[in-house]
Structures are given as structure tokens and as C-alpha cells.
Design a protein around this motif. Sequence first.
Motif, PDB file in Angstrom:
ATOM      1  N   ALA A  47       4.373  -3.847  -8.027  1.00 29.41           N
ATOM      2  CA  ALA A  47       4.893  -3.893  -6.645  1.00 29.41           C
ATOM      3  C   ALA A  47       3.976  -4.675  -5.707  1.00 29.41           C
ATOM      4  CB  ALA A  47       5.086  -2.478  -6.111  1.00 29.41           C
ATOM      5  N   ASP A  48       2.739  -4.915  -6.115  1.00 30.70           N
ATOM      6  CA  ASP A  48       1.757  -5.544  -5.224  1.00 30.70           C
ATOM      7  C   ASP A  48       1.237  -6.835  -5.853  1.00 30.70           C
ATOM      8  OD1 ASP A  48      -0.351  -6.282  -3.649  1.00 30.70           O
ATOM      9  OD2 ASP A  48      -1.137  -4.245  -3.412  1.00 30.70           O
ATOM     10  N   THR A  49       1.599  -7.953  -5.225  1.00 33.87           N
ATOM     11  CA  THR A  49       1.238  -9.258  -5.798  1.00 33.87           C
ATOM     12  C   THR A  49      -0.283  -9.439  -5.930  1.00 33.87           C
ATOM     13  OG1 THR A  49       1.415 -10.140  -3.557  1.00 33.87           O
ATOM     14  CG2 THR A  49       3.300 -10.484  -5.021  1.00 33.87           C
ATOM     15  N   GLN A  91       3.293   2.242 -11.126  1.00 35.98           N
ATOM     16  CA  GLN A  91       3.500   2.455  -9.694  1.00 35.98           C
ATOM     17  C   GLN A  91       2.205   2.187  -8.929  1.00 35.98           C
ATOM     18  OE1 GLN A  91       5.908   4.180  -7.384  1.00 35.98           O
ATOM     19  NE2 GLN A  91       7.286   3.106  -8.772  1.00 35.98           N
ATOM     20  N   PRO A  92       2.303   1.798  -7.655  1.00 34.91           N
ATOM     21  CA  PRO A  92       1.088   1.738  -6.830  1.00 34.91           C
ATOM     22  C   PRO A  92       0.434   3.128  -6.787  1.00 34.91           C
ATOM     23  CG  PRO A  92       2.944   0.675  -5.704  1.00 34.91           C
ATOM     24  CD  PRO A  92       3.503   1.368  -6.905  1.00 34.91           C
ATOM     25  N   ASP A 127      -1.409   4.502  -4.336  1.00 30.81           N
ATOM     26  CA  ASP A 127      -1.665   5.181  -3.060  1.00 30.81           C
ATOM     27  C   ASP A 127      -0.781   6.399  -2.890  1.00 30.81           C
ATOM     28  OD1 ASP A 127       0.799   3.899  -1.182  1.00 30.81           O
ATOM     29  OD2 ASP A 127       0.052   2.647  -2.832  1.00 30.81           O
ATOM     30  N   PRO A 128      -1.180   7.411  -2.108  1.00 23.93           N
ATOM     31  CA  PRO A 128      -2.409   7.450  -1.313  1.00 23.93           C
ATOM     32  C   PRO A 128      -3.659   7.711  -2.162  1.00 23.93           C
ATOM     33  CG  PRO A 128      -1.199   9.501  -1.070  1.00 23.93           C
ATOM     34  CD  PRO A 128      -0.364   8.614  -1.937  1.00 23.93           C
ATOM     35  N   ARG A 167      -3.242   6.427 -13.490  1.00 20.51           N
ATOM     36  CA  ARG A 167      -1.934   5.872 -13.146  1.00 20.51           C
ATOM     37  C   ARG A 167      -1.359   5.209 -14.398  1.00 20.51           C
ATOM     38  NH1 ARG A 167       0.890   7.496 -10.612  1.00 20.51           N
ATOM     39  NH2 ARG A 167       0.780   6.881  -8.426  1.00 20.51           N
ATOM     40  N   GLY A 198       9.596   5.777   2.694  1.00 23.31           N
ATOM     41  CA  GLY A 198       8.498   5.336   3.544  1.00 23.31           C
ATOM     42  C   GLY A 198       9.029   5.018   4.923  1.00 23.31           C
ATOM     43  N   LYS A 224      11.892   2.583   4.288  1.00 26.61           N
ATOM     44  CA  LYS A 224      12.364   2.301   2.931  1.00 26.61           C
ATOM     45  C   LYS A 224      13.193   3.512   2.526  1.00 26.61           C
ATOM     46  CE  LYS A 224       8.170  -0.310   1.798  1.00 26.61           C
ATOM     47  NZ  LYS A 224       8.501  -1.661   1.299  1.00 26.61           N
ATOM     48  N   HIS A 231      16.553  -3.733  -1.782  1.00 27.54           N
ATOM     49  CA  HIS A 231      15.400  -4.020  -2.653  1.00 27.54           C
ATOM     50  C   HIS A 231      15.874  -4.207  -4.092  1.00 27.54           C
ATOM     51  CE1 HIS A 231      11.641  -4.300  -0.648  1.00 27.54           C
ATOM     52  NE2 HIS A 231      11.782  -3.176   0.014  1.00 27.54           N
ATOM     53  N   HIS A 232      16.428  -3.145  -4.661  1.00 24.69           N
ATOM     54  CA  HIS A 232      16.944  -3.246  -6.030  1.00 24.69           C
ATOM     55  C   HIS A 232      17.788  -2.003  -6.307  1.00 24.69           C
ATOM     56  CE1 HIS A 232      13.274  -0.764  -6.591  1.00 24.69           C
ATOM     57  NE2 HIS A 232      14.004  -0.137  -7.480  1.00 24.69           N
ATOM     58  N   HIS A 274       4.231   8.806 -10.499  1.00 24.46           N
ATOM     59  CA  HIS A 274       4.464   8.272  -9.138  1.00 24.46           C
ATOM     60  C   HIS A 274       3.623   8.994  -8.088  1.00 24.46           C
ATOM     61  CE1 HIS A 274       8.538   6.080  -9.873  1.00 24.46           C
ATOM     62  NE2 HIS A 274       7.835   6.168 -10.988  1.00 24.46           N
ATOM     63  N   ILE A 323       9.524  13.128   5.617  1.00 26.51           N
ATOM     64  CA  ILE A 323       9.942  12.021   6.497  1.00 26.51           C
ATOM     65  C   ILE A 323      11.323  12.299   7.063  1.00 26.51           C
ATOM     66  CG2 ILE A 323      10.391   9.554   6.672  1.00 26.51           C
ATOM     67  CD1 ILE A 323       8.453   9.100   4.371  1.00 26.51           C
ATOM     68  N   GLY A 336       4.525   7.446   7.121  1.00 29.17           N
ATOM     69  CA  GLY A 336       4.589   8.387   6.006  1.00 29.17           C
ATOM     70  C   GLY A 336       5.149   7.687   4.784  1.00 29.17           C
ATOM     71  N   GLY A 337       4.756   8.159   3.583  1.00 30.17           N
ATOM     72  CA  GLY A 337       5.270   7.604   2.339  1.00 30.17           C
ATOM     73  C   GLY A 337       4.714   6.229   2.047  1.00 30.17           C
ATOM     74  N   TYR A 338       5.511   5.432   1.315  1.00 32.24           N
ATOM     75  CA  TYR A 338       5.051   4.113   0.890  1.00 32.24           C
ATOM     76  C   TYR A 338       5.449   3.076   1.915  1.00 32.24           C
ATOM     77  CZ  TYR A 338       4.153   0.014  -1.972  1.00 32.24           C
ATOM     78  OH  TYR A 338       3.671  -1.181  -2.443  1.00 32.24           O
ATOM     79  N   GLU A 381       4.065  -3.388   0.257  1.00 35.93           N
ATOM     80  CA  GLU A 381       4.996  -4.401  -0.228  1.00 35.93           C
ATOM     81  C   GLU A 381       5.908  -3.785  -1.301  1.00 35.93           C
ATOM     82  OE1 GLU A 381       4.686  -8.805  -2.402  1.00 35.93           O
ATOM     83  OE2 GLU A 381       2.880  -7.665  -1.912  1.00 35.93           O
TER      84      GLU A 381
END
Lengths: 462, 462
Positions: free
Chosen positions: A30-32, A90-91, A93-94, A121, A308, A329, A366-367, A432, B230, B311-313, B316
Motif C-alpha cells: 500500500a505504500d510506494t 498490510q501497513p 501502523d499504528p 506483520r 480511516g 476511507k 479504491h478497489h 491487519h 470512527i 482515526g484509522g488508516y 496512501e
Amino acid sequence: MSTIQSYIDQHKERFIAELIDLLKIPSISADTAFSEDVIQTAEAVKIALDQAGCDRVEICETKGYPVVYGEKIIDPKLPTVLVYGHYDVQPPDPMDLWDSPPFEPVIKKTDLHPDGAIFARGACDDKGQFFMHVKALEYMVRENELPCNIKFMIEGEEEVGSDSLADFLNENKELLSNDIILISDTGIIANDVPSITTGLRGLSYVEVEVTGPNRDLHSGIYGGAVPNPINVLAKMVASLHDENGHITIPGFYDKVEVLSAEERAEMAKAPFDLEEYKKALDIGDVEGENGYSTTERFSIRPTLDVNGIWGGYTGEGAKTVIASKAYAKISMRLVPHQDWNEITDLFTKHFEAIAPDSVKVKVTPHHGGQGYVTPIDSPGYRAAAAAMETTFGKKPVPQRTGGSIPIVALFEEVLESKTILMGFGLDSDAIHSPNEHFGIWNFLKGIETIPHFFKNYTAHWS
Amino acid sequence: MSTIQSYIDQHKERFIAELIDLLKIPSISADTAFSEDVIQTAEAVKIALDQAGCDRVEICETKGYPVVYGEKIIDPKLPTVLVYGHYDVQPPDPMDLWDSPPFEPVIKKTDLHPDGAIFARGACDDKGQFFMHVKALEYMVRENELPCNIKFMIEGEEEVGSDSLADFLNENKELLSNDIILISDTGIIANDVPSITTGLRGLSYVEVEVTGPNRDLHSGIYGGAVPNPINVLAKMVASLHDENGHITIPGFYDKVEVLSAEERAEMAKAPFDLEEYKKALDIGDVEGENGYSTTERFSIRPTLDVNGIWGGYTGEGAKTVIASKAYAKISMRLVPHQDWNEITDLFTKHFEAIAPDSVKVKVTPHHGGQGYVTPIDSPGYRAAAAAMETTFGKKPVPQRTGGSIPIVALFEEVLESKTILMGFGLDSDAIHSPNEHFGIWNFLKGIETIPHFFKNYTAHWS
């Protein structure tokens, strides 16, 4: 010639060490900023498939991240099993909620994992799970126990919607031709309650932008007189559910599959403790659509959640500002027969329709992916059920789950083959989430079970 | 002995250069990362007051950032004017919306500022405005035109609620004793429509935290079955206004000052073009409390706005997560007679009361201040009005504004003196926003007007 159990006993330390090496690479699709790590992970998967005994391994370029393909064809007249998995994650974060760095795997014991679990992760979703198949292949090849042909397709865009996969499948139908697809990217109810996933929800994921004034404003000078995009977004989001927890988008439920009382009664037999569930999440109560149980809410019913939200000043201290823009999101989980493109359109039309004249809104899809239900009377399901019964000592429960693996419906459409979702994770493995982990016992149990699937499937294939 | 006009003509290039140097220091009080810059700015203010001709200048420590004090006492029997200002500035974000870096001042012409405006954070709020007083003092001292005593109190915490000031005032009543307080931290209606601010709104600023599950969850597995903080926060925020734009907090309006029809009619005479207003902000329509005009909504009525939400993601791409926590920064603008501590309590009780059992909420008060209304028949107001009439060529309009300078009420309470809000900015100067600026014409007009205030005030003082 050793049995799978003795082979595992002999090599498990190495299996775990190899998985840990794979988990150290932050393949965040998800993060380039992590694109080089994603590519590097594909290379590592290629090497792993080579070493496990594939005759042919390729890194296949796509519009996005590559697909790693591997195969061992022992006899064209024998059936072919296509194993799918994904090497992206998955990213994390947090970040501050992780007890140990997400890409520095550590093994710790937990109540549910007394033999220890690998915390990192991707440990369960999906590096740990597809790697079970790599190690199962290693055993079958080295010990001459591979009863049929095997193909691997490990992709790198599952966590961002597998955007490039439809093209890849269509361009490689021959290469990917198979009799059954086997995926370990789901879970079991508990280590003493084996289960096989027979239903998945579809997904529509959108991002919304609400624009009020053309610039950030002083909330004292303008407050109360101009549209505040954050207040407006909050109101719009709140209106997406009614007081009964139903989604208010016109037409949203039109094609939702309605289950019979019998089917719902059958599902209700799966062990589920609501008090335990609330306790595990530390929530005062559950929430959801009136008229459905918690298990039904996350399996057979469509849902809408904000994943989000952001806007205005979110830094330290206080800033008396009225933001120009607010964002969210939003994802919708869909059930069989709901078409994700159609739902995305319905959402977009509705969201634009409920926007007050005072603001501008933009909806960006998004998808997404279609839901899926697999029959429990197919040769593939029976082979998986028998394999699990052998290694767990009891029959697995067929289970609908709320997650989405968008490509399963795509496989049926393009490759015309059924998919068996034989996963070994637990809901508590925190995929996740911070502190994702995968039980060592589950990892090894998967490796033990997979060869039985191949044997059963080939034996009853005709 | 030169007149103020000729002195300005002679020195304006230097005045502007000195202000630009001051604007280059990022004195962002809300962000501790800039604390050294805030301190450095205090030092720069001290030097400026010394050079302008103060006899005594001190940097006075407080619990927070220091107050810069300066004075020139020419005769204890003459009146004393206390000039207040602040050297701290708002955070500049969102950075990407600035046409030039916020702390690299540039001069550009605009439609409203044909003589050019200085673009920088703090240009108008408040470095540029308090610096007018420093330069006016320089003129009055060098040209022997200072008719009375003058004191300066320039603080560094105005943008974060002036937390340390109440203590400072109470500990320094003698030092700060004065007959009138003069502040330039407000604006005029237009360069050809001078105005003096006679009313300010109070402020209550809080931060809220909503906690759902104890960890981030996979939205597929848990979506629709657990409280999504959220979605819950959006619903709670939306419920803070009813369909008529009234704030729903019980007791919120109890003490709101009710204006007579006459007063409202008088206010309505101030020039205001709604179409221009909407056009300038590029909004389809205005929003606010039913039954009140736009100018009333931001001046005589209390309001509630979300200043930030997250909040959340928010990164990107897409992450299918249900967040554990969601946050919002919420501020309420208050009108005379509403007590900000009482309103903060009412908000907190109400927000906790409307939270569903499924979540936990936490409300943290940030800061606040009381509203203020100044009489237009006082010697101070008359002196300011006459000064503006001299330099603008027309009588200024008394105007209520929506902004808050919390310490004005504090001054009246602790120092027992009235405050005159004679500012020279324009609403379009984008204070608290990207591309904040201050017109060169306005800057020089302020310097020109201030000595007339001192002369008028002293002349009519007794």
C-alpha cells in the motif's frame, strides 16, 4: 522414507528460521516507499520455490508488483493443484501499539499458543500460510510423496486489491490451468475446532473527499456561518446507517442472498461465546444490524465501515481552524450476488445525492471484489476435510467468514476452477492489527495437513 | 520635527525589513518542536522594544513561554496605555497549500492590496500588528511626540490559550497597572470601511477520544459486528447540531446574551455582501443556525465546530481496518455571559452521556476564554474612533467579531481596565490559514493611526 510428522520434527527449526527471514522484509504494497522491499520479497519467494523443488520458477511482471510462479509437473495425465498466496503485507501502523517491531520477528508464548507464536506483520497474513505450502512441497519432493502436479502463484498486491491479477490470469490461462485451487489465507475456529471457509464476503472500498471553503479558515471569524467539511462529513457518514443498523444506500440490499432458517440454524451450531468475544476485544457491547446474530453480522450480512477519517488540525495542541477539506476511507463488505462494481456505483450516487449544496464531494473507488461461496460436496472440499480430520483428529466445520479474497471469484470466472480455502490461522492472530502473529503449532499443523490433501485429492480424482 | 506621515515615508523600507526578520522565526507555540524558535522570538521582541525607545525591557519567565515587557514612563501623573500583543503564531499546516514557505516572507500585490502584502505566517496575526505599535513608539520617542506613559506586554502563548497569563497578571498587577489597554489583533471591514471591534466571542476548546475494540481489527472479520469508533464518533458529532443548526448540548444557550431588535437592526447596517462572501470562499451556500443572518452567526451567536478529526488508516492506498480509537478536536465560540468553564463541563457531561455502551469516551479540555463586549461611549473608544477618522478620513464602524482574545475579559477582571481593539487586518488576510498575509498599506496605516490615539486619549483624559 520418513513420514511428514518425522520430517517436520527433523526440520522444523529450519522451517521457522526460513519464515522469519521472509518476515523481515517489509513488503508493504500500500505504500510506494516500500516498493523495493516488495520486489525483494518476490525474489526471496522465487528462491524458496526453487529450493523446495519446483522445476520451473519465474518472476512474472505485471502492471503492478510481480507474480511469482512455480511448478512441478510430474505427469500431465495426473491432476494439477494450483496453490495461491500473497507475499505482500498490510501497513503496520499504528506503530506505537506494537510490542516489538513489526519487521523484527520474535517468538513468544500466548494463552492460545502455548508452543509459541511468531510475532511480525505478515506472520499469518499471508507469508506464514503460503510458506506452509512451500515446505509441504519440499517434503513431498524430497521424500517422493508428491502424488500429482503442483503450481504456485504467489502475488504481491492482495492487500491493495490485486489490481493486476485479472489481466495476469487472462494472459496466462494455459500456464495457470488446473483442476483445483488451494489457498491458505483464512483461519480455523480454534486449534481444537478445525474449520474450512466456505464463504467469503465481497468488498467495495472507496475514498471520499468533502470540500467546504476554498481555504482553511479561522474558526472564530467564520465558525458557525460557513459549511465545516468535517461536521458535514460526520453528518453524511452518520446517515449511512439508520437506527436499526441498516445501511441506507438505496438498492444496497436488493441482491443480497437470503439464507433459509435451516441454513441459519446450521450456522448457529458453530461454537461462539459472545461474552468471550466482548471480553477479548474489551468492548462494552457489540453493535450491528438488528435482527442478526454477531456471527451472522460478520459472515452472511453486508456491512459498511469507515476505515480511516482525517481533516483539519490533527497535531499537538489546539488550532482554531475550519478545514477546507475532510476525507474518509470507507469499505463495504458484500455477500454473494452483490456485485461490487454495482455497489460502488450505488454508494457514489447516494453519497453525492446526500451532500448539502454548501459543499463539493468527490468519491474515488479504491478497489473491490466479489463475494464467494464454495460447495461442501465437491472432491476438493472432501479432500481437505479428510486431510484435516486425519491431522486434527476431528471433522472440520464448514464456516462462512467475513473476510474477502477478491480473486477467488475471479479464479472461478477466468480459470473456471473451484477454490478450497484451507487456512490455519486464528481470528485472535491480529492480522491487519499491531502484534500480528501466527502459532508455531498452526504453522507446523498446516505443513502436516497439506500433503494429506494432495494424497486424498489425487486418490479420488477421475 | 517631522510628522508621522513624513517619518513613515522616510523609514518605511526599514520598518518592513525589520518585520520580515521577525516573521522569519517560526514561533509556533502549539508545537514543542519549535520551542527554541519561540524563545528566540521573545529575544528579538526585547531588542525591538529597546531600540524603539523603551527605558526598561524585560523577558519575564512564566510556567510556559515568556512575556516580553517594556515601558517608557515619562510622567507618573500622566495616563498609561498598556499595549498587548503576541509573538507566537499558529501552526502553518497544511504546508502544501502555501504558495511560498510560511517562514520565508515575500511581498506580493493582490486585488485588495495593490501596494503589496507581506505573505508569511504571523504577518497579520499578530507580529505585523503589534510591531506597528513598536514603530509608532519609535516615532513618538525620537520625534518627542509621546504624550503619556506606555507599557508593552507581548506574550508567546496566545495561539494556545494564554495558559500562563492569568498567573502573570495576578503576580504583576503593579507593573502592569494602566488606564487603558490597546490591542491590534483584529481587523477592519475594508480599507475604505474602517471599523473598531467592540465584541469578541469566548472559546471552549476540547479534544475527544472514542475507543472501540482494544486493538485495530480486520474489517472483514469484524466489520458490522463490533463498534467502529470512527462511525460512532461521526454519529456523536453529527448529533451535536439539530436540523435547525442549533447546538443540542443541554443548557448550552441558557446564558446567551439576547440582543434587542434595535441592536440587531443597527448591526445589520454594516456593509456585508452575501454573494461576495460565498464567492470569495467558493462555497455553494452558507450554513448555520436558523433564524440568524450570516453576520449574526459569526458574531452574536455561539457556535460549535470540529477543528480536526482523525482515526484509522489515513495513509496512501487502502487498509481494511477497524480502528481501536478515533479522535476529534472540537471548539465552541461563546458569546457574552456564557462562562467557558461551565460550557466545557456541559459539553463533557453531554458527550459522555450520548456515548453508546459499546465504546469508551474521554474528553480533554484544551483551553478557553470568556467573551467580551466593550462600550462605545468610553474615552478609549472615542480616542480610537477619532484617530481612525483622522487617518482614514471617515468614522469607523463599531463591529462585533467572532474571534476570541480570551485575555480581554481577564484584563478587565484582574487589571480592572477596559480594552480597545483597534486592529488593521482584513478578514481576507487568511490568518490561521495557508498564505496568511498583511497589507503594506494596512501596516503603515496602523503606524500612522496609533500616535493619534495616544494624543487624543491623553488630551481627553482626566
